[in-house]
Design an enzyme around this catalytic site. Structure first.
Site, PDB file in Angstrom:
ATOM      1  N   LEU A  19      62.454  28.284 -67.896  1.00 34.53           N
ATOM      2  CA  LEU A  19      61.831  29.217 -68.832  1.00 34.53           C
ATOM      3  C   LEU A  19      61.984  30.671 -68.407  1.00 34.53           C
ATOM      4  O   LEU A  19      61.785  31.580 -69.223  1.00 34.53           O
ATOM      5  CB  LEU A  19      60.348  28.867 -68.993  1.00 34.53           C
ATOM      6  CG  LEU A  19      60.057  27.427 -69.444  1.00 34.53           C
ATOM      7  CD1 LEU A  19      58.564  27.224 -69.633  1.00 34.53           C
ATOM      8  CD2 LEU A  19      60.820  27.088 -70.714  1.00 34.53           C
ATOM      9  N   GLN A  20      62.352  30.928 -67.152  1.00 34.17           N
ATOM     10  CA  GLN A  20      62.554  32.299 -66.667  1.00 34.17           C
ATOM     11  C   GLN A  20      63.728  32.966 -67.359  1.00 34.17           C
ATOM     12  O   GLN A  20      63.815  34.192 -67.430  1.00 34.17           O
ATOM     13  CB  GLN A  20      62.745  32.240 -65.139  1.00 34.17           C
ATOM     14  CG  GLN A  20      63.332  33.471 -64.495  1.00 34.17           C
ATOM     15  CD  GLN A  20      64.802  33.273 -64.112  1.00 34.17           C
ATOM     16  OE1 GLN A  20      65.422  32.276 -64.476  1.00 34.17           O
ATOM     17  NE2 GLN A  20      65.341  34.230 -63.385  1.00 34.17           N
ATOM     18  N   ARG A  21      64.657  32.181 -67.924  1.00 31.63           N
ATOM     19  CA  ARG A  21      65.863  32.773 -68.520  1.00 31.63           C
ATOM     20  C   ARG A  21      66.320  32.070 -69.788  1.00 31.63           C
ATOM     21  O   ARG A  21      67.043  32.654 -70.591  1.00 31.63           O
ATOM     22  CB  ARG A  21      67.006  32.743 -67.494  1.00 31.63           C
ATOM     23  CG  ARG A  21      67.433  31.342 -67.111  1.00 31.63           C
ATOM     24  CD  ARG A  21      68.165  31.257 -65.786  1.00 31.63           C
ATOM     25  NE  ARG A  21      68.471  29.865 -65.436  1.00 31.63           N
ATOM     26  CZ  ARG A  21      67.587  29.011 -64.931  1.00 31.63           C
ATOM     27  NH1 ARG A  21      66.347  29.406 -64.723  1.00 31.63           N
ATOM     28  NH2 ARG A  21      67.934  27.779 -64.636  1.00 31.63           N
ATOM     29  N   GLY A  40      70.917  28.971 -69.852  1.00 36.19           N
ATOM     30  CA  GLY A  40      70.773  30.418 -69.749  1.00 36.19           C
ATOM     31  C   GLY A  40      71.646  31.185 -70.708  1.00 36.19           C
ATOM     32  O   GLY A  40      71.170  32.069 -71.434  1.00 36.19           O
ATOM     33  N   LYS A  49      67.100  19.380 -74.117  1.00 39.46           N
ATOM     34  CA  LYS A  49      67.390  20.779 -74.437  1.00 39.46           C
ATOM     35  C   LYS A  49      68.043  20.934 -75.806  1.00 39.46           C
ATOM     36  O   LYS A  49      67.757  21.895 -76.536  1.00 39.46           O
ATOM     37  CB  LYS A  49      68.293  21.388 -73.366  1.00 39.46           C
ATOM     38  CG  LYS A  49      67.591  21.692 -72.062  1.00 39.46           C
ATOM     39  CD  LYS A  49      68.529  22.399 -71.092  1.00 39.46           C
ATOM     40  CE  LYS A  49      67.816  22.738 -69.791  1.00 39.46           C
ATOM     41  NZ  LYS A  49      68.704  23.423 -68.824  1.00 39.46           N
ATOM     42  N   ASP A 100      74.342  19.189 -74.883  1.00 41.91           N
ATOM     43  CA  ASP A 100      73.585  19.314 -73.642  1.00 41.91           C
ATOM     44  C   ASP A 100      72.809  18.020 -73.448  1.00 41.91           C
ATOM     45  O   ASP A 100      72.151  17.554 -74.380  1.00 41.91           O
ATOM     46  CB  ASP A 100      72.621  20.506 -73.700  1.00 41.91           C
ATOM     47  CG  ASP A 100      72.167  20.949 -72.314  1.00 41.91           C
ATOM     48  OD1 ASP A 100      71.768  20.087 -71.513  1.00 41.91           O
ATOM     49  OD2 ASP A 100      72.217  22.173 -72.045  1.00 41.91           O
ATOM     50  N   ASP A 121      77.624  26.020 -66.151  1.00 38.11           N
ATOM     51  CA  ASP A 121      77.381  26.656 -64.861  1.00 38.11           C
ATOM     52  C   ASP A 121      78.033  25.917 -63.704  1.00 38.11           C
ATOM     53  O   ASP A 121      77.627  26.067 -62.558  1.00 38.11           O
ATOM     54  CB  ASP A 121      75.874  26.774 -64.602  1.00 38.11           C
ATOM     55  CG  ASP A 121      75.191  25.413 -64.519  1.00 38.11           C
ATOM     56  OD1 ASP A 121      75.860  24.387 -64.762  1.00 38.11           O
ATOM     57  OD2 ASP A 121      73.975  25.380 -64.218  1.00 38.11           O
ATOM     58  N   ASN A 122      79.054  25.097 -64.001  1.00 35.25           N
ATOM     59  CA  ASN A 122      79.746  24.423 -62.916  1.00 35.25           C
ATOM     60  C   ASN A 122      81.248  24.420 -63.200  1.00 35.25           C
ATOM     61  O   ASN A 122      81.691  24.427 -64.343  1.00 35.25           O
ATOM     62  CB  ASN A 122      79.225  22.995 -62.728  1.00 35.25           C
ATOM     63  CG  ASN A 122      79.538  22.096 -63.905  1.00 35.25           C
ATOM     64  OD1 ASN A 122      80.620  21.504 -63.985  1.00 35.25           O
ATOM     65  ND2 ASN A 122      78.609  22.001 -64.853  1.00 35.25           N
ATOM     66  N   CYS A 151      93.962  15.641 -48.698  1.00 40.74           N
ATOM     67  CA  CYS A 151      93.691  14.347 -49.332  1.00 40.74           C
ATOM     68  C   CYS A 151      94.214  14.437 -50.764  1.00 40.74           C
ATOM     69  O   CYS A 151      95.182  15.137 -51.017  1.00 40.74           O
ATOM     70  CB  CYS A 151      92.204  14.002 -49.277  1.00 40.74           C
ATOM     71  SG  CYS A 151      91.132  15.177 -50.133  1.00 40.74           S
ATOM     72  N   CYS A 195      73.662  28.712 -59.827  1.00 37.45           N
ATOM     73  CA  CYS A 195      72.479  29.531 -60.081  1.00 37.45           C
ATOM     74  C   CYS A 195      71.237  28.895 -59.461  1.00 37.45           C
ATOM     75  O   CYS A 195      70.326  29.591 -59.005  1.00 37.45           O
ATOM     76  CB  CYS A 195      72.289  29.714 -61.585  1.00 37.45           C
ATOM     77  SG  CYS A 195      73.538  30.752 -62.355  1.00 37.45           S
TER      78      CYS A 195
END
Length: 393
Positions: free
Chosen positions: A80-82, A50, A95, A71, A139-140, A351, A197
Site C-alpha cells: 500500500l506504500q506505492r 507499483g 491484485k 497478476d 519487477d524481475n 554450467c 524492490c
C-alpha cells in the site's frame, strides 16, 4: 521518430463518452479521432503492482476501451506504500480483482479482462495475442526477458518501465521500428547484483513518475501523436530531479532481433537463465563473472584458462565448450574434486545458464581459490553469442 497510429478508430463516441473525455477532445492533436482510437485499443498491463497501479488508473481514465490485467499475487499491507490502485480493504485479495474494482470506480465504460494467473512460457503468447499493446510493470528479470521475447516473436510493441529506490527507467521496445530489450541488456546482470524492490526498497512516488511516462507513451503509440521512446531510454533520478535520455540502437548481433537471430522461440526456463541462487553464490559472483564473449577472447589470446564444466555427464554428451573439462557441481560442493583444481591457472566455471556454476564458485572461493570466475549465462550464452552451431537443449 513519429509512428503511425497503432489501432484504427472506433466507429463513434457516445454522448457520455464525449462528456467524459471533453478535455482530450479539445486538444487538436488528440481530438475525436484520437479518442476513438483509444476507445478501440486493447492494452495489457503485466502486473498490478507499483508501476501497474498508476498505469491502469490513467489508461482507464484516458478511455482505453479494453484493459487486460495479468497478476497472480494478492494484496499485502506492504504494497500500500506505492501500489495506489489497492486499499486496506483489498489486503488478502487477488491484485487483478482489486485493480478491476478500482478501474470500475474511475471509468465504468472500460472493459476489464482479468488474467488471475502467473505469466509463463506456456500462456504468454496466447495472452499477448489478444492485445494491441503491452505495458510491462514487472519487477524481475526472468519475466522482463520473457515479455520482450514474446512481444518480438508476435510483432507487438510494448512499453517498459523499471524502478529501484530513487531511480527509474522507461522505454518503448518495438522490433519493427527499433531495438528490443535484449539490444539494451543482452544478458541479465549477475545473480545478486541488482536487488529487487523487496530487498532494496523503492520510493513510493517513483512509481507514479515512471508509470505516468509509460501511460504517456502508450497514448502516443495508440493515437500516433508525438515521438515515442523507441530507440531511446529515459533515465530518471528522483533525488536530483533529473531526466536523461540515452540513445539505444538496434544491435545487429542481437540473438533475438539481430540480422542472424539464434533465439527463434521462447526459452525453456527464464528463471534458470536469469539465475536464482543462494546468498553465498550471490556474494561469490560479485566481481567474479565474465561473459561468454570474454571467455572466447581469453581463449583466442592464449590466456592460461582452466575451464570447468560443472554440469552432469548426460548434459556434457549433448554439447560442450572447446577446452573444457567435466567436474560436476556435486563433486565440487562435497570437496571431492578440489584437488583437481590448479593453483597457478585462471579457473573458469560454467554450467548451462550460470546458476550451478555460481554455487560451485562459492564453494571454490571458500576453499581458497579467490581468483576463480564463472561464465554468466553458461553454455546457453555461448551458443547464443559465440557458437550457434552447437546443439542446444
Amino acid at each position: 521518430m513519429a509512428l503511425p497510429p497503432l489501432v484504427e478508430p472506433a466507429a463513434e463516441l457516445s454522448v457520455d463518452e464525449i462528456r467524459r473525455y471533453s478535455r482530450h477532445l479539445i486538444i487538436p492533436d488528440v481530438g475525436m479521432d484520437g479518442q476513438k482510437r483509444l476507445k478501440n485499443a486493447k492494452v495489457l498491463a503485466v502486473g498490478a503492482g507499483g508501476l501497474g497501479s498508476p498505469t491502469l488508473l490513467y489508461l482507464a481514465a484516458a478511455g482505453v476501451g479494453t484493459l487486460g490485467i495479468i497478476d497472480f499475487d494478492t494484496v499485502d499491507e506492504s504494497n500500500l506504500q506505492r501500489q495506489i490502485i489497492h486499499g486496506v480493504s483489498d489486503v488478502g485479495t487477488p491484485k487483478a480483482e482489486s485493480a478491476a474494482r478500482s478501474i470500475a470506480e474511475v471509468n465504468p465504460l472500460v472493459n476489464v479482462v482479468i488474467h488471475n494467473t502467473a505469466l509463463d512460457r506456456d500462456n504468454v503468447k496466447e495472452i499477448f495475442s489478444q492485445y494491441d499493446l503491452i505495458v510491462d510493470g514487472t519487477d524481475n528479470f526472468a519475466t522482463r526477458y520473457m515479455v520482450n521475447d514474446a512481444a518480438v516473436l508476435l510483432g507487438k510493441p510494448y512499453v517498459w518501465g523499471s524502478i529501484y529506490r530513487f531511480d527509474g527507467q522507461a522505454s518503448v521496445f518495438w522490433e519493427e521500428h527499433g531495438p528490443c530489450y535484449r539490444c539494451l541488456y543482452p544478458e541479465p546482470p549477475p545473480p545478486g547484483m541488482v536487488p529487487s524492490c523487496a530487498e532494496g526498497g523503492v520510493l513510493g512516488v517513483l512509481c507514479a513518475s515512471i508509470g505516468s511516462i509509460q501511460v504517456n507513451e502508450a497514448i502516443k503509440l495508440i493515437t500516433g501523436i508525438g515521438e515515442p521512446l523507441v530507440g531511446r531510454l529515459m533515465v530518471y533520478d528522483a533525488l536530483e530531479m533529473e531526466y536523461r535520455k540515452i540513445k539505444v540502437r538496434k544491435d545487429p548481433n542481437c540473438v533475438l532481433c539481430g540480422e542472424n537471430p539464434t533465439l527463434t522461440d521462447l526459452m525453456d526456463d527464464y528463471e534458470d537463465f536469469c539465475g536464482a541462487v543462494s546468498e553465498e553464490a550471490q556474494e561469490a559472483v560479485t566481481g567474479s563473472t565474465i561473459t561468454a564473449r570474454e571467455l572466447k577472447e581469453w581463449q583466442d589470446t592464449g590466456k592460461d584458462v582452466f575451464l570447468v564444466d560443472v554440469r552432469e555427464p548426460a548434459e556434457w554428451e549433448i554439447n560442450r565448450i572447446p577446452g573444457a573439462v567435466l567436474i560436476p557441481k556435486g563433486e565440487i560442493l562435497s570437496g571431492e574434486a578440489l584437488a583437481k583444481f590448479p593453483q597457478d591457472r585462471q579457473i573458469v566455471l560454467h554450467c548451462k545458464s550460470g546458476v550451478r556454476s555460481a554455487e560451485a564458485l562459492a564453494a571454490l572461493k571458500a576453499a581458497g581459490f579467490k581468483d576463480a570466475v564463472h561464465v554468466q549465462g553458461g553454455i546457453v550464452s555461448w551458443v547464443n553469442t559465440v557458437d550457434p552451431s552447437l546443439p542446444s537443449y
